[in-house]
Design an enzyme around this catalytic site. Structure first.
Site: not given
Ligand code: DGL
Length: 263
Positions: A75, A190
């Site tokens: 992440c 992302c």
């Protein structure tokens, strides 16, 4: 014979599956535990202090519970903040996921690169530092997307996501005009975004190179763990959701993972 390593992959939701897919390909012998902190999703909407306070103790609990040999923070929104805290607090190897600005700028021909991430990731000092150190003369446009991670989650859960909703988030990445001076490279900053890559390619106003850091993360994991410990394992990753809500993912995930769902 050497014991197969346990690798824990952590994300705010299902985006880390795009990293899991590559790590499994690099280390098919390992045992995998995938943890989605969906109770706190989306991370992109939380402050820096909230994310640090949430992730650092949670990873400690997960290490106690699953005894991994290595943890991948799959992440960007978390990695651009918490890696140094994690390395200080826990004595096992960590691999983070941060915007692939260096390889993107190295390969851009037009010297125009966009970084598409959550609002949090593009605001981070860490990301700004990567641009200062590695832009190599490129003009870098930061695009903070408020909704794309949630749209990717919806698509994975089998909901219809309209093209116009995706295009609205994507459009600011495309800067300039004329083949020799417009954006030619976009960093997928992302881990949720590669889940929508087919849609991005179809909706893009012109063709660009999309940079997904997952293969580089997988190489880093393989380097840190050393040679494989044995045969490929056929079992799927064990999946945990912090919300404890039931998820029926196998069917929805299949199209994103070449027909073989990992969960
Ligand atoms: N998948 C996460 C990332 O790579 C973020 C999504 C979110 O929780 O906002 O940044």
């Amino acid at each position: 014979m050497l014991r197969p390593p346990t690798i824990l992959i952590f994300d705010s939701g299902l985006g880390g599956m795009t990293v899991l897919r590559e790590v499994v390909a690099a280390r098919p012998d390992a045992r995998y535990v995938y943890v989605a902190d969906d109770a706190f999703f989306p991370y992109g909407h939380h402050s820096e202090q909230e994310i640090i306070a949430r992730v650092v103790p949670l990873i400690g609990e997960l290490i106690d519970r699953h005894a991994p040999d290595l943890v991948v923070i799959a992440c960007n929104t978390a990695s651009t903040l918490v890696m140094s805290y994690l390395r200080q607090a826990y004595k096992i190897p960590f691999v983070g996921t941060v915007p692939a600005i260096k390889p993107a700028c190295a390969q851009s021909q037009t010297r125009r690169v966009s970084v598409l991430g959550t609002k949090g990731t593009v605001q981070r000092e860490y990301t700004r530092g990567l641009i200062r150190d590695f832009a190599q003369g490129c003009e870098v446009t930061l695009v903070g997307s408020p909704e794309l991670a949630s749209l990717a989650e919806s698509a994975l859960s089998g909901h219809e996501v309209p093209d116009r909703a995706i295009l609205a988030e994507l459009a600011p990445c495309f800067v300039g005009s004329g083949e020799t001076s417009r954006t030619d490279t976009i960093v997928l900053a992302c881990t949720h975004y590669p889940l929508l890559l087919d849609r991005f390619v179809r909706l893009a106003p012109w063709p660009v190179n999309w940079i997904d850091p997952a293969p580089a993360i997988a190489r880093r994991v393989a380097d840190l763990l050393g040679p494989a410990a044995g045969e490929s394992r056929d079992e799927r990753a064990e999946m945990f959701f912090t919300s404890k809500k039931p998820h029926t993912l196998s069917r929805a995930l299949a199209p994103f993972f070449g027909g073989r769902a990992l969960a």
